[in-house]
Motif scaffolding. Structure first.
Motif, PDB file in Angstrom:
ATOM      1  N   SER A 140       0.862  -1.167   0.000  1.00 57.03           N
ATOM      2  CA  SER A 140       0.000   0.000   0.000  1.00 57.03           C
ATOM      3  C   SER A 140       0.903   1.223   0.000  1.00 57.03           C
ATOM      4  N   VAL A 141       0.708   2.116  -0.955  1.00 56.19           N
ATOM      5  CA  VAL A 141       1.569   3.294  -1.082  1.00 56.19           C
ATOM      6  C   VAL A 141       1.038   4.377  -0.141  1.00 56.19           C
ATOM      7  N   VAL A 142       1.892   4.842   0.752  1.00 58.46           N
ATOM      8  CA  VAL A 142       1.477   5.901   1.676  1.00 58.46           C
ATOM      9  C   VAL A 142       1.813   7.266   1.089  1.00 58.46           C
ATOM     10  N   GLU A 143       3.057   7.419   0.664  1.00 61.49           N
ATOM     11  CA  GLU A 143       3.505   8.713   0.154  1.00 61.49           C
ATOM     12  C   GLU A 143       4.351   8.485  -1.098  1.00 61.49           C
ATOM     13  N   GLY A 144       4.338   9.456  -1.978  1.00 66.29           N
ATOM     14  CA  GLY A 144       5.291   9.494  -3.084  1.00 66.29           C
ATOM     15  C   GLY A 144       4.879   8.709  -4.310  1.00 66.29           C
ATOM     16  N   ARG A 145       5.727   8.813  -5.331  1.00 66.76           N
ATOM     17  CA  ARG A 145       5.439   8.167  -6.613  1.00 66.76           C
ATOM     18  C   ARG A 145       6.653   7.412  -7.117  1.00 66.76           C
ATOM     19  N   GLY A 146       6.369   6.392  -7.920  1.00 68.32           N
ATOM     20  CA  GLY A 146       7.451   5.626  -8.512  1.00 68.32           C
ATOM     21  C   GLY A 146       6.895   4.545  -9.409  1.00 68.32           C
ATOM     22  N   THR A 147       7.758   3.569  -9.696  1.00 68.72           N
ATOM     23  CA  THR A 147       7.355   2.449 -10.544  1.00 68.72           C
ATOM     24  C   THR A 147       7.784   1.151  -9.884  1.00 68.72           C
ATOM     25  N   ALA A 148       6.855   0.197  -9.860  1.00 66.80           N
ATOM     26  CA  ALA A 148       7.174  -1.152  -9.388  1.00 66.80           C
ATOM     27  C   ALA A 148       7.307  -2.033 -10.622  1.00 66.80           C
ATOM     28  N   HIS A 149       8.510  -2.578 -10.811  1.00 68.59           N
ATOM     29  CA  HIS A 149       8.732  -3.507 -11.920  1.00 68.59           C
ATOM     30  C   HIS A 149       8.601  -4.910 -11.333  1.00 68.59           C
ATOM     31  N   ILE A 150       7.572  -5.613 -11.729  1.00 73.05           N
ATOM     32  CA  ILE A 150       7.261  -6.920 -11.127  1.00 73.05           C
ATOM     33  C   ILE A 150       7.270  -7.952 -12.241  1.00 73.05           C
ATOM     34  N   GLY A 151       8.215  -8.900 -12.156  1.00 75.78           N
ATOM     35  CA  GLY A 151       8.389  -9.823 -13.272  1.00 75.78           C
ATOM     36  C   GLY A 151       8.676  -8.991 -14.512  1.00 75.78           C
ATOM     37  N   GLY A 152       7.949  -9.237 -15.586  1.00 74.53           N
ATOM     38  CA  GLY A 152       8.183  -8.462 -16.804  1.00 74.53           C
ATOM     39  C   GLY A 152       7.309  -7.231 -16.945  1.00 74.53           C
ATOM     40  N   GLU A 153       6.519  -6.902 -15.896  1.00 76.52           N
ATOM     41  CA  GLU A 153       5.575  -5.794 -16.028  1.00 76.52           C
ATOM     42  C   GLU A 153       5.976  -4.606 -15.164  1.00 76.52           C
ATOM     43  N   SER A 154       5.540  -3.415 -15.581  1.00 78.59           N
ATOM     44  CA  SER A 154       5.839  -2.196 -14.820  1.00 78.59           C
ATOM     45  C   SER A 154       4.550  -1.492 -14.444  1.00 78.59           C
ATOM     46  N   PHE A 155       4.460  -1.076 -13.183  1.00 71.18           N
ATOM     47  CA  PHE A 155       3.264  -0.416 -12.675  1.00 71.18           C
ATOM     48  C   PHE A 155       3.670   0.913 -12.043  1.00 71.18           C
ATOM     49  N   ALA A 156       3.180   2.028 -12.603  1.00 70.36           N
ATOM     50  CA  ALA A 156       3.401   3.332 -11.976  1.00 70.36           C
ATOM     51  C   ALA A 156       2.521   3.396 -10.736  1.00 70.36           C
ATOM     52  N   PHE A 157       3.096   3.829  -9.607  1.00 67.64           N
ATOM     53  CA  PHE A 157       2.292   3.922  -8.385  1.00 67.64           C
ATOM     54  C   PHE A 157       2.313   5.325  -7.805  1.00 67.64           C
ATOM     55  N   GLY A 158       1.233   5.651  -7.102  1.00 61.33           N
ATOM     56  CA  GLY A 158       1.117   6.924  -6.398  1.00 61.33           C
ATOM     57  C   GLY A 158       0.409   6.693  -5.075  1.00 61.33           C
ATOM     58  N   ASP A 162      11.536   1.757  -8.332  1.00 58.46           N
ATOM     59  CA  ASP A 162      12.124   3.050  -8.705  1.00 58.46           C
ATOM     60  C   ASP A 162      11.236   4.150  -8.142  1.00 58.46           C
ATOM     61  N   THR A 163      11.828   5.288  -7.826  1.00 63.09           N
ATOM     62  CA  THR A 163      10.985   6.407  -7.382  1.00 63.09           C
ATOM     63  C   THR A 163      11.312   7.691  -8.141  1.00 63.09           C
ATOM     64  N   SER A 164      10.273   8.507  -8.337  1.00 63.00           N
ATOM     65  CA  SER A 164      10.478   9.847  -8.879  1.00 63.00           C
ATOM     66  C   SER A 164      10.326  10.878  -7.758  1.00 63.00           C
ATOM     67  N   GLU A 165       9.737  10.423  -6.631  1.00 67.49           N
ATOM     68  CA  GLU A 165       9.607  11.256  -5.425  1.00 67.49           C
ATOM     69  C   GLU A 165       9.952  10.354  -4.249  1.00 67.49           C
ATOM     70  N   GLU A 166      10.336  10.939  -3.124  1.00 61.77           N
ATOM     71  CA  GLU A 166      10.517  10.141  -1.909  1.00 61.77           C
ATOM     72  C   GLU A 166       9.218   9.386  -1.639  1.00 61.77           C
ATOM     73  N   ALA A 167       9.322   8.086  -1.400  1.00 60.82           N
ATOM     74  CA  ALA A 167       8.112   7.271  -1.260  1.00 60.82           C
ATOM     75  C   ALA A 167       8.152   6.445   0.016  1.00 60.82           C
ATOM     76  N   VAL A 168       6.971   6.220   0.588  1.00 61.95           N
ATOM     77  CA  VAL A 168       6.830   5.333   1.747  1.00 61.95           C
ATOM     78  C   VAL A 168       5.814   4.261   1.395  1.00 61.95           C
TER      79      VAL A 168
END
Ligand code: 1HN
Length: 348
Positions: free
Chosen positions: A287-305, A321-327
């Motif tokens: 569960s994403v609390v803060e920040g944004r990034g990408t979770a690369h899981i197996g062969g797929e990529s999911f942008a998260f916020g 990966d993160t584009s912002e500090e994430a928790v």
């Protein structure tokens, strides 16, 4: 034996099937695969764009009282209809509107709540009420009475949503589930708020409390405290190349996971983090609390916020990966795999 035909074997299988017998030699390889072969797939549920509007629509269709628990179950896309996000874990997003009550009951299944959106709801566990704010991690132990409500806080009255994590599929596997409705709609509050945290939440425990319970006696792990720990660590240590600054929540009586069946974690990833890949046999829900990034899981990529939920299947490589500090908060069935001595991890 070279004269035996496929048809002869098929005929034999036909004859033994009505006797409830099956030839192991036809399924041995799939029963004990060389490495985990999960049917689960990775997936991400967007909160702001998808889940929140749908949850609000559900509020006009059914009350919390009638629903008992008004929840949208997060079903693994590859396991529809089975109310599970991994083979062993259930996850759902629960909504409670101002003034509503989700009535008191108890069950053998253990539950966690991770508060995602809104403030001013409470849960009462075994007579102790806990007010919920985003980021708080709250436990309902096996067979503990629990009811929820939303009376608002500091003049704020708003919908409150949390992530429920339960060991429902595990209890189903063992056929060991019991449940009971309370005679009362709401429990009588018999302990002041914060009592369990005062007793067990400060690296101290009452001297005359000497038995270790399988579930943590702390009902609520406030975000303010956990977040502060991560903020301090960020100032003082180099982030782990795979997981950033990652802490696990503990049962202070045992040092183990807060629940016998579910482990929980909170991690901080600095802005611009480009993590290395790792995998483990415990599939995890994030569960994403803060920040944004990408979770690369197996062969797929999911942008998260913020407020999004995603699932990482067993043994799937995960790279963050993160584009912002994430928790990120996460949970898994790790304590069960540790008890069985089967947990495996690889840092790639
Ligand atoms: C339950 O009791 C709760 O107490 C939430 O909030 C989700 C999912 C299945 C079975 C019982 C709750 C649940 C649940």
């Amino acid at each position: 034996m070279s004269t035996v035909t496929k048809a002869q074997r098929a005929d034999y299988y036909e004859r033994i099937r009505p006797l409830h017998l099956a030839p192991l030699w036809e399924s041995l390889h799939t029963l004990v695969p060389r490495e985990p072969q999960t049917p689960c797939v990775p997936a991400l549920w967007r909160y702001d764009e998808v889940i929140k509007p749908l949850l609000m629509q559900s509020a006009s269709l059914i009350t919390a009282e009638e629903a008992v628990r008004r929840v949208l179950v997060l079903e693994n896309p590859a396991l529809p209809g089975r109310a599970c996000i991994t083979q062993s874990l259930y996850a759902g997003l629960q909504l409670i509107m101002p003034g509503e009550v989700a009535p008191s009951h108890r069950h053998v299944q253990s539950a966690l709540r991770f508060i995602v959106d809104g403030r001013g709801a409470y849960t009462t566990v075994e007579g102790e009420r806990t007010t919920m704010v985003p980021g708080d991690f709250i436990i309902t132990p096996s067979w503990a009475w629990h009811d929820h409500g939303n009376e608002g806080i500091d003049g704020v009255s708003e919908p409150v949503v949390w992530l429920d994590g339960l060991d429902i599929p595990m209890l189903r596997f063992f056929d060991a589930g019991f449940a009971e409705n309370d005679e009362k709609r709401m429990q009588t509050v018999s302990h002041p708020e914060g009592q369990s945290f005062a007793r067990f939440g400060h690296n101290m425990v009452p001297v005359r409390h000497d038995h270790a319970t399988p579930t943590s006696p702390i009902f609520s792990y406030p975000y303010s405290r956990s977040r502060e720990a991560l903020a301090q660590l960020q100032k003082s240590e180099v982030p782990d190349a795979w997981q950033g600054h990652k802490l696990r929540y503990i049962n202070p009586l045992t040092g183990g996971a807060p629940m016998p069946t579910i482990a929980t974690f909170l991690q901080l990833l600095p802005k611009g983090f480009a993590g290395k890949a790792h995998r483990s046999t415990d599939g995890s829900v994030y569960s994403v609390v803060e920040g944004r990034g990408t979770a690369h899981i197996g062969g797929e990529s999911f942008a998260f916020g913020p407020r999004d939920t995603f699932v990482v299947p067993s043994w799937a490589p995960l790279r963050l990966d993160t584009s912002e500090e994430a928790v990120l908060f996460s949970f898994s069935d790790r304590p069960v795999q540790l008890a069985m001595g089967v947990l495996r991890e690889a840092f790639l």
